[in-house]
Design a protein around this motif. Structure first.
Motif, PDB file in Angstrom:
ATOM      1  N   ARG A 183     -13.717  37.625  47.241  1.00  0.00           N
ATOM      2  CA  ARG A 183     -14.291  38.952  47.419  1.00  0.00           C
ATOM      3  C   ARG A 183     -14.919  39.098  48.821  1.00  0.00           C
ATOM      4  O   ARG A 183     -14.936  40.148  49.423  1.00  0.00           O
ATOM      5  CB  ARG A 183     -15.366  39.145  46.349  1.00  0.00           C
ATOM      6  CG  ARG A 183     -15.658  40.544  46.000  1.00  0.00           C
ATOM      7  CD  ARG A 183     -16.620  40.576  44.854  1.00  0.00           C
ATOM      8  NE  ARG A 183     -16.322  39.526  43.856  1.00  0.00           N
ATOM      9  CZ  ARG A 183     -17.160  39.161  42.905  1.00  0.00           C
ATOM     10  NH1 ARG A 183     -18.350  39.702  42.833  1.00  0.00           N
ATOM     11  NH2 ARG A 183     -16.827  38.237  42.036  1.00  0.00           N
TER      12      ARG A 183
ATOM     13  N   ARG B  11      -9.059  47.534  44.389  1.00  0.00           N
ATOM     14  CA  ARG B  11     -10.317  47.430  43.624  1.00  0.00           C
ATOM     15  C   ARG B  11     -11.442  47.278  44.625  1.00  0.00           C
ATOM     16  O   ARG B  11     -11.446  46.330  45.414  1.00  0.00           O
ATOM     17  CB  ARG B  11     -10.286  46.186  42.724  1.00  0.00           C
ATOM     18  CG  ARG B  11      -9.164  46.176  41.725  1.00  0.00           C
ATOM     19  CD  ARG B  11      -9.088  44.864  40.961  1.00  0.00           C
ATOM     20  NE  ARG B  11      -8.488  43.800  41.742  1.00  0.00           N
ATOM     21  CZ  ARG B  11      -9.080  42.669  42.058  1.00  0.00           C
ATOM     22  NH1 ARG B  11     -10.315  42.409  41.653  1.00  0.00           N
ATOM     23  NH2 ARG B  11      -8.456  41.756  42.773  1.00  0.00           N
TER      24      ARG B  11
ATOM     25  N   ASP C 207     -14.325  45.966  45.078  1.00  0.00           N
ATOM     26  CA  ASP C 207     -15.339  45.029  44.589  1.00  0.00           C
ATOM     27  C   ASP C 207     -16.543  44.950  45.498  1.00  0.00           C
ATOM     28  O   ASP C 207     -16.398  44.870  46.716  1.00  0.00           O
ATOM     29  CB  ASP C 207     -14.735  43.629  44.473  1.00  0.00           C
ATOM     30  CG  ASP C 207     -13.738  43.581  43.355  1.00  0.00           C
ATOM     31  OD1 ASP C 207     -13.928  44.317  42.386  1.00  0.00           O
ATOM     32  OD2 ASP C 207     -12.770  42.821  43.487  1.00  0.00           O
TER      33      ASP C 207
ATOM     34  N   LYS D  19     -18.063  54.076  36.134  1.00  0.00           N
ATOM     35  CA  LYS D  19     -19.498  53.869  36.240  1.00  0.00           C
ATOM     36  C   LYS D  19     -19.786  52.460  36.811  1.00  0.00           C
ATOM     37  O   LYS D  19     -19.167  51.487  36.383  1.00  0.00           O
ATOM     38  CB  LYS D  19     -20.107  53.995  34.837  1.00  0.00           C
ATOM     39  CG  LYS D  19     -21.520  54.497  34.839  1.00  0.00           C
ATOM     40  CD  LYS D  19     -21.935  54.898  33.448  1.00  0.00           C
ATOM     41  CE  LYS D  19     -21.975  53.689  32.556  1.00  0.00           C
ATOM     42  NZ  LYS D  19     -22.111  53.797  31.184  1.00  0.00           N
TER      43      LYS D  19
ATOM     44  N   LEU E  82     -21.389  49.097  36.986  1.00  0.00           N
ATOM     45  CA  LEU E  82     -22.098  48.308  35.971  1.00  0.00           C
ATOM     46  C   LEU E  82     -22.809  47.171  36.690  1.00  0.00           C
ATOM     47  O   LEU E  82     -22.295  46.058  36.786  1.00  0.00           O
ATOM     48  CB  LEU E  82     -21.091  47.764  34.949  1.00  0.00           C
ATOM     49  CG  LEU E  82     -20.264  48.830  34.214  1.00  0.00           C
ATOM     50  CD1 LEU E  82     -19.126  48.197  33.445  1.00  0.00           C
ATOM     51  CD2 LEU E  82     -21.162  49.616  33.266  1.00  0.00           C
TER      52      LEU E  82
ATOM     53  N   ALA F  95     -18.613  39.639  35.828  1.00  0.00           N
ATOM     54  CA  ALA F  95     -17.777  38.846  34.929  1.00  0.00           C
ATOM     55  C   ALA F  95     -16.606  38.269  35.691  1.00  0.00           C
ATOM     56  O   ALA F  95     -16.171  38.815  36.698  1.00  0.00           O
ATOM     57  CB  ALA F  95     -17.290  39.706  33.787  1.00  0.00           C
TER      58      ALA F  95
ATOM     59  N   GLY G  83     -12.632  37.335  35.879  1.00  0.00           N
ATOM     60  CA  GLY G  83     -11.359  37.706  35.249  1.00  0.00           C
ATOM     61  C   GLY G  83     -11.020  39.184  35.288  1.00  0.00           C
ATOM     62  O   GLY G  83     -10.002  39.590  34.726  1.00  0.00           O
ATOM     63  N   THR G  84     -11.850  40.011  35.961  1.00  0.00           N
ATOM     64  CA  THR G  84     -11.519  41.442  35.941  1.00  0.00           C
ATOM     65  C   THR G  84     -10.198  41.715  36.667  1.00  0.00           C
ATOM     66  O   THR G  84      -9.476  42.631  36.297  1.00  0.00           O
ATOM     67  CB  THR G  84     -12.644  42.316  36.545  1.00  0.00           C
ATOM     68  OG1 THR G  84     -13.010  41.782  37.801  1.00  0.00           O
ATOM     69  CG2 THR G  84     -13.841  42.385  35.649  1.00  0.00           C
ATOM     70  N   SER G  85      -9.887  40.918  37.699  1.00  0.00           N
ATOM     71  CA  SER G  85      -8.618  41.176  38.398  1.00  0.00           C
ATOM     72  C   SER G  85      -7.440  40.772  37.508  1.00  0.00           C
ATOM     73  O   SER G  85      -6.411  41.448  37.482  1.00  0.00           O
ATOM     74  CB  SER G  85      -8.571  40.443  39.735  1.00  0.00           C
ATOM     75  OG  SER G  85      -8.319  39.075  39.555  1.00  0.00           O
TER      76      SER G  85
ATOM     77  N   GLN H 288     -12.579  48.353  32.347  1.00  0.00           N
ATOM     78  CA  GLN H 288     -13.965  48.828  32.317  1.00  0.00           C
ATOM     79  C   GLN H 288     -14.587  48.567  30.944  1.00  0.00           C
ATOM     80  O   GLN H 288     -15.708  48.095  30.825  1.00  0.00           O
ATOM     81  CB  GLN H 288     -13.991  50.334  32.661  1.00  0.00           C
ATOM     82  CG  GLN H 288     -15.369  50.962  32.665  1.00  0.00           C
ATOM     83  CD  GLN H 288     -16.151  50.670  33.953  1.00  0.00           C
ATOM     84  OE1 GLN H 288     -15.655  49.982  34.835  1.00  0.00           O
ATOM     85  NE2 GLN H 288     -17.359  51.176  34.039  1.00  0.00           N
TER      86      GLN H 288
ATOM     87  N   LEU I 164     -15.315  44.997  30.437  1.00  0.00           N
ATOM     88  CA  LEU I 164     -16.504  44.577  31.186  1.00  0.00           C
ATOM     89  C   LEU I 164     -17.779  45.107  30.522  1.00  0.00           C
ATOM     90  O   LEU I 164     -18.768  44.377  30.380  1.00  0.00           O
ATOM     91  CB  LEU I 164     -16.401  45.086  32.637  1.00  0.00           C
ATOM     92  CG  LEU I 164     -17.513  44.683  33.600  1.00  0.00           C
ATOM     93  CD1 LEU I 164     -17.611  43.165  33.741  1.00  0.00           C
ATOM     94  CD2 LEU I 164     -17.288  45.303  34.987  1.00  0.00           C
TER      95      LEU I 164
HETATM   96  N1  ATP Z   1     -17.461  49.066  36.961  1.00  0.00           N
HETATM   97  C1  ATP Z   1     -17.909  48.017  37.668  1.00  0.00           C
HETATM   98  N2  ATP Z   1     -19.150  48.010  38.157  1.00  0.00           N
HETATM   99  C2  ATP Z   1     -19.611  46.957  38.867  1.00  0.00           C
HETATM  100  N3  ATP Z   1     -18.900  45.862  39.122  1.00  0.00           N
HETATM  101  C3  ATP Z   1     -17.644  45.810  38.656  1.00  0.00           C
HETATM  102  C4  ATP Z   1     -17.072  46.885  37.915  1.00  0.00           C
HETATM  103  N4  ATP Z   1     -15.808  46.552  37.594  1.00  0.00           N
HETATM  104  C5  ATP Z   1     -15.607  45.313  38.106  1.00  0.00           C
HETATM  105  N5  ATP Z   1     -16.708  44.876  38.724  1.00  0.00           N
HETATM  106  C6  ATP Z   1     -16.967  43.569  39.337  1.00  0.00           C
HETATM  107  O1  ATP Z   1     -16.103  43.340  40.387  1.00  0.00           O
HETATM  108  C7  ATP Z   1     -15.919  41.946  40.495  1.00  0.00           C
HETATM  109  C8  ATP Z   1     -14.465  41.678  40.689  1.00  0.00           C
HETATM  110  O2  ATP Z   1     -14.399  40.774  41.669  1.00  0.00           O
HETATM  111  P1  ATP Z   1     -13.104  39.938  42.106  1.00  0.00           P
HETATM  112  O3  ATP Z   1     -12.134  40.751  42.839  1.00  0.00           O
HETATM  113  O4  ATP Z   1     -13.581  38.723  42.782  1.00  0.00           O
HETATM  114  O5  ATP Z   1     -12.410  39.645  40.817  1.00  0.00           O
HETATM  115  P2  ATP Z   1     -12.924  38.754  39.652  1.00  0.00           P
HETATM  116  O6  ATP Z   1     -13.600  39.518  38.611  1.00  0.00           O
HETATM  117  O7  ATP Z   1     -13.659  37.607  40.237  1.00  0.00           O
HETATM  118  O8  ATP Z   1     -11.616  38.545  39.041  1.00  0.00           O
HETATM  119  P3  ATP Z   1     -10.909  37.248  38.971  1.00  0.00           P
HETATM  120  O9  ATP Z   1     -11.952  36.246  38.465  1.00  0.00           O
HETATM  121  O10 ATP Z   1      -9.844  37.519  38.029  1.00  0.00           O
HETATM  122  O11 ATP Z   1     -10.506  37.061  40.405  1.00  0.00           O
HETATM  123  C9  ATP Z   1     -16.430  41.291  39.235  1.00  0.00           C
HETATM  124  O12 ATP Z   1     -17.546  40.533  39.463  1.00  0.00           O
HETATM  125  C10 ATP Z   1     -16.745  42.440  38.342  1.00  0.00           C
HETATM  126  O13 ATP Z   1     -17.867  42.189  37.553  1.00  0.00           O
END
Ligand code: ATP
Ligand code: HMH
Length: 478
Positions: free
Chosen positions: A110, A180, A182, A219, A221, A226, A228-230, A259, A262
């Motif tokens: 990120r 995304r 991030d 929104k 959050l 968390a 795994g969002t990607s 969303q 999460l």
């Molecule tokens: N609606 C949201 N509001 C705030 N943060 C968000 C929202 N949706 C996603 N995120 C955050 O964005 C971040 C995604 O970061 P990143 O691209 O590093 O992927 P990741 O979640 O670490 O996915 P992966 O582990 O699969 O790479 C996560 O920490 C997640 O919590």
């Protein structure tokens, strides 16, 4: 019948990301998931502490084993680690002529720290990107890719800058990109938020295609970080595409799924939250709050489609009678056919009121009608007359929920149609379907109920497609 996806990615033993996450997402979308593991990692909610690479020829062997046996609708790629494994993924796309490939780049953190060698990036840009239906980078990855492709850097101050970044990627050879954003909360005017603790800020996804850009805000959050969002987003897009959802809707649904996952994530380990991958079981297969307004000619088109769908339902019920082994079951099919017959008589009457005579349309089926026939016959063969009844539910429910409350005391072009919807026979139609389901419900095992819910969901999606066709100026039924 089942859609299938393969994920080519790394294993996360703790189940939060990688292969394990992808397979959970596929299952949550009722897609049959397969996998080719590129590396075994040792990690948990706190971090990664070991990687054991799988030799590239063995990655190839896994993909061959799947492809030579099971048809594959969509491939999703995750962590491919090195140029040799990346090359295998590229070759496999060609060998098996895979048309739909969803690529989660996983080339940088990120914060923009590069995770792969420059030679990997070269191959990725030259050979994988042109084969991808959609790319799902975070903003750091999108920035790195553009820089590597065109030497350009775009600073992000406003969501319009993200759109420019995406548009430049599309102009440089990416078919479609969803970026995304991030770590960048956006204000209500979509400028980058100076104060991330603002309660009303947005997390933004931007979809860029050759036709333009679409912002999908969610929104922010702030309390939920968390892992795994990607993986969730890219696998959900793969699953939706495998389920024949068009790209913009696949993206919108996948954003909603991510969303929701999460929002309902939980604290299982000591580090990041764990996503609730089963969250798709509680969201609707369409957007809520859409308002549709029809012209009279569009209503005519809709009536013709509905006529053929009614005939399809009766034919499918006839098929279930044919394959029933006892008179009671045949009688159940006959009752449904009788209900459809009564409904059809009123339907033809309405068609007449809107200037449509049966000679104009009974022998001329729009192409969609054949898809609907395939669906309803398949449901009948698998789940019998009960399945057909469930598949028939959405239309009378829509009618009862939407039209019965409408006022027809003032003259209006839709009054005959609305009056029909308010008609007692239409209500009887719905009630008899519901009564039948109610009387059988107590005998059903949970797996059967799950299957019936899936049929209801598919049937709702088909109703939505019928409406989309009605509203599409390009398609005609005559
Ligand atoms: N609606 C949201 N509001 C705030 N943060 C968000 C929202 N949706 C996603 N995120 C955050 O964005 C971040 C995604 O970061 P990143 O691209 O590093 O992927 P990741 O979640 O670490 O996915 P992966 O582990 O699969 O790479 C996560 O920490 C997640 O919590
Ligand atoms: C195996 C694997 N793939 C992807 C990610 C990104 O979340 C991860 N942590 N582990």
């Amino acid at each position: 019948m089942f859609s299938t996806c393969i994920t080519v990615a790394g294993s996360d033993c703790s189940g939060g990301a990688g292969i394990q996450a992808d397979l959970k997402v596929f299952t949550a979308h009722s897609v049959y998931g397969m996998s080719a593991i590129t590396a075994i990692t040792s990690q948990n909610t706190i971090g990664v502490n070991g990687v054991h690479l799988i030799p590239a020829p063995f990655v190839e062997k896994q993909i061959d084993a799947c492809m030579l046996d099971v048809k594959c609708d969509v491939m999703k790629t995750g962590m491919l680690f090195n140029p040799a494994i990346l090359k295998v993924a590229i070759d496999m796309i060609d060998r098996y002529k895979l048309k739909t490939v969803v690529v989660d780049p996983l080339i940088a953190t990120r914060k923009g720290v590069l995770l792969v060698l420059p030679s990997y990036l070269d191959l990725f840009i030259k050979e994988l990107i042109p084969r991808a239906a959609i790319l799902t980078p975070n903003i750091a990855e999108a920035t790195i890719l553009l820089k590597h492709m065109t030497q350009e850097t775009i600073e992000i101050h406003h969501v319009d800058d993200v759109k420019i970044l995406g548009a430049r990627l599309v102009a440089s050879g990416c078919k479609n990109v969803i970026i995304r954003c991030d770590g960048i909360p956006f204000d209500t005017d979509f400028s980058v938020c100076k104060d991330s603790s603002m309660p009303s800020s947005w997390y933004v996804y931007v979809l860029c295609t050759s036709e333009g850009q679409l912002t999908v805000p969610q929104k922010w959050l702030s309390t939920k970080t968390a892992k795994g969002t990607s993986c969730a987003l890219s696998s959900a897009i793969a699953a939706n595409l495998a389920n024949h959802v068009d790209l913009p809707n696949a993206v919108k649904r996948s954003v909603a799924y991510t969303q929701h996952a999460l929002e309902s994530s939980f604290h299982l380990g000591r580090g990041a939250n764990s996503l609730d991958y089963s969250s798709s079981f509680s969201y609707l297969p369409f957007e809520q709050g859409e308002i549709v307004s029809l012209s009279v000619s569009e209503l005519q088109k809709y009536l013709v489609l509905k006529y053929h769908m009614l005939v399809n339902n009766a034919q499918a019920a006839g098929m279930t009678a044919f394959s029933s082994s006892n008179i009671a079951a045949i009688e159940r099919s006959a009752k449904i056919i009788q209900v459809i017959k009564e409904e059809n008589e009123i339907h033809l009457e309405i068609c007449k009121q809107y200037g449509l005579s049966p000679e104009q349309f009974v022998d001329r089926k729009p192409a969609f009608v054949n898809s609907h026939a395939g669906f309803i016959n398949d449901v009948g063969q698998r789940e019998g007359v009960l399945g057909i009844q469930v598949a028939m539910l959405p239309f009378p429910i829509i009618i009862q929920d939407v039209f019965t409350t409408m006022d027809i005391s003032q003259p209006g072009p839709f009054n005959p149609f609305i009056a029909h919807c308010k008609d007692s026979v239409t209500n009887q139609h719905l009630n008899s379907l519901l009564d039948n389901l109610e009387s059988e419900a107590s005998t059903l095992i949970p797996e059967k109920v799950q299957m019936l819910i899936r049929i209801l969901e598919q049937s709702l999606s088909l109703e939505k497609i019928a409406l989309d066709i009605t509203l599409d100026n390009e398609t005609t039924v005559f």
